[in-house]
Scaffold this active site. Structure first.
Site, PDB file in Angstrom:
ATOM      1  CG  ASP A   1      -3.198   7.994  -1.613  1.00 24.38           C
ATOM      2  OD1 ASP A   1      -3.110   8.503  -0.481  1.00 24.38           O
ATOM      3  OD2 ASP A   1      -2.882   6.816  -1.861  1.00 24.38           O
TER       4      ASP A   1
ATOM      5  NE  ARG B   1       0.159   1.461   3.381  1.00 22.44           N
ATOM      6  CZ  ARG B   1       1.083   2.376   3.565  1.00 22.44           C
ATOM      7  NH1 ARG B   1       2.373   2.037   3.644  1.00 22.44           N
ATOM      8  NH2 ARG B   1       0.808   3.643   3.690  1.00 22.44           N
ATOM      9  N   GLY B   2       0.220   2.413  -0.137  1.00 25.67           N
ATOM     10  CA  GLY B   2       0.982   3.654  -0.320  1.00 25.67           C
ATOM     11  C   GLY B   2       1.076   3.902  -1.823  1.00 25.67           C
TER      12      GLY B   2
ATOM     13  CD  GLN C   1      -3.154   2.645   6.902  1.00 28.24           C
ATOM     14  OE1 GLN C   1      -3.736   3.011   7.919  1.00 28.24           O
ATOM     15  NE2 GLN C   1      -3.795   2.426   5.778  1.00 28.24           N
TER      16      GLN C   1
END
Ligand code: MRU
Length: 349
Positions: free
Chosen positions: A241, A50-51, A200
Site C-alpha cells: 500500500d 479495495r487494494g 481477502q
C-alpha cells in the site's frame, strides 16, 4: 476464463461509474453504480473497492462523479469544490498512498489549466482519471513481465491478501508475474494466505486465480510456517500500500510475519507495486499511518460472533515490513534490489 476476462473492479462507461462489490465475492459477482461522493467514500471505506491501485482509480473517478453537476461553476468555485471533495475522499482510507496520489493528480491537472470554464475543467479531470486507469493496465502488465522470470517450473509461490486483478485495473501487482508465468506455460503452485480478519486471500485471491485457471491452494494464515518448513514454498510475492523512501513497505496485516518467516527459512521475499505506490515523501515505515478498523471485524467470522461481548480488541489493518527483510521490489521499471534507498531515489526521487 483467462486473466483478461476476470470481472473489472472499476468501470467508467459513458459517464457512469461502477464498482464490483468485493464484499459479496466469491458468492455473488455484482457491479454497483456509484452516483455520488458519499457513496464512493462509503464504498472505499467499507472495502467494496479495495487494494491500493484500485482505490486510486476509484477515488479519481469518484472525484469526477462528484464534479459532474458543477460544470456551470466559475474557475474559483470549481477549484474550491474540487479541492474539498478530494480532501473528503482522501480521508476514506489512510494507508494506501495511491488514493492521495490520484486525487492530487486530478487537482494539479485542473490547476495547471489556469482560468477556464467549469465545463473545460470537468473535461480535463475526466480525461486524467481515464489516463490513470489506462496507465495502470500497462503498468500491471509490465510488472508481470519483469517478475515472471522469478517463477520457475515446480515452484510453490506464497502470497498474502489480494494484490490481484481485483486490487488493480487488471492482472494485479503480486499476481501479475503469476499470470504471465502461467501464460508462458510455466507449471507452478500458488499458496494463498486466507488473510484474517477480512479474508481477502480466501474470498478474492483464491477466487480470481482459480477463475483464471492457475493452480491455487488456500491456507490459513497460521499455516505459512508449516508450509515453508515442509519445503513447499520457494518464493513469496506480495503487494503493498505504500513504499517509504528507505524501502520499508506497508501491506496487509500479517505480511510482516510472512517476511520474518521467509527470512528464517531462506525463501526470497518480493514486493510488487506500481510507481504510484512509492512515496518518496515518507522517509521510513514508522512514518506510515496504519489504518485501525472496527472491532466487529475481529470479534466475528462473517455474521457469527466468535468472541465474548466486551472483550478488548485491536485491529490494525496493515503492518510494515522493514527493508532488510525484502529481497526485491518489482515495479513497472524493473526489479529493484537492496540498498533500496539508493535505487528508489535514482528511479523515483
Ligand atoms: O485492506 P485492503 O484489502 O485494501 O488491503 C489490500 C492490500 O494490502 C494489498 O496487498 C495492497 O493494497 C496491494 S494491491 C495491489
Amino acid at each position: 476464463m483467462s486473466a483478461e476476462e476476470l470481472p473489472r473492479t472499476v468501470t467508467y462507461d459513458g459517464g457512469r461509474l461502477f464498482f464490483l462489490d468485493q464484499t459479496l465475492l466469491p458468492i455473488e459477482v455484482k457491479q454497483e453504480e456509484q452516483t455520488g461522493i458519499e457513496q464512493v467514500y462509503d464504498s472505499i471505506k467499507r472495502l467494496k473497492v479495495r487494494g491500493a491501485p484500485a482505490i486510486g482509480i476509484a477515488g479519481a473517478y469518484g472525484l469526477v462523479v462528484s464534479m459532474r453537476d458543477k460544470k456551470g461553476y466559475s474557475f474559483e468555485d470549481f477549484m474550491g469544490k474540487l479541492r474539498d471533495n478530494a480532501e473528503y475522499l482522501n480521508s476514506s482510507r489512510p494507508t494506501a498512498v495511491n488514493l492521495s496520489w490520484a486525487l492530487k493528480r486530478l487537482v494539479r491537472c485542473a490547476e495547471s489549466a489556469g482560468e477556464s470554464s467549469g465545463e473545460d475543467l470537468f473535461r480535463l479531470i475526466e480525461r486524467e482519471a481515464v489516463y490513470i486507469h489506462e496507465e495502470d493496465k500497462s503498468i500491471c502488465r509490465s510488472i508481470g513481465e519483469h517478475g515472471a522470470g522469478l517463477i520457475r517450473n515446480g515452484m510453490g509461490v506464497l502470497t498474502h491478501c489480494n494484490a490481484g486483478a481485483l486490487a488493480t485495473s487488471e492482472f494485479g501487482t503480486a499476481t501479475s508475474p503469476m499470470y504471465t508465468a502461467h501464460s508462458n506455460g510455466i507449471s507452478f503452485r500458488v499458496f494463498a494466505d486466507e488473510t484474517r480478519p477480512l479474508l481477502q486471500g480466501a474470498r478474492l485471491t483464491s477466487w480470481e486465480l482459480q477463475q483464471a485457471g492457475l493452480d491455487v491452494t488456500l491456507i490459513t494464515d497460521n499455516m505459512a510456517a508449516f508450509m515453508m518448513n515442509s519445503g513447499e514454498i520457494d518464493l513469496v510475492i506480495v503487494g503493498t500500500d505504500r513504499v517509504a523512501a528507505n524501502g520499508d513497505v506497508a501491506n496487509k496485516i500479517g505480511t510482516l510475519g510472512v517476511a520474518v518467516l521467509a527470512k528464517h527459512f531462506g525463501i526470497p521475499f518480493y514486493v510488487a507495486c506500481p510507481s504510484s505506490t512509492i512515496d518518496m515523501e515518507t522517509p521510513d515505515g514508522e512514518s506510515i499511518v496504519i489504518e485501525e478498523r472496527g472491532d466487529e471485524e475481529v470479534t466475528s467470522f462473517g455474521e457469527r460472533r466468535t468472541a465474548p461481548e466486551g472483550v478488548k480488541v485491536r485491529n490494525p489493518a496493515f503492518d510494515v515490513t522493514p527493508a532488510e527483510l525484502i529481497t526485491g521490489i518489482i515495479t513497472e521499471k524493473g526489479i529493484l534490489k537492496p540498498p533500496f534507498s539508493e535505487g528508489l531515489n535514482r528511479m523515483f526521487g
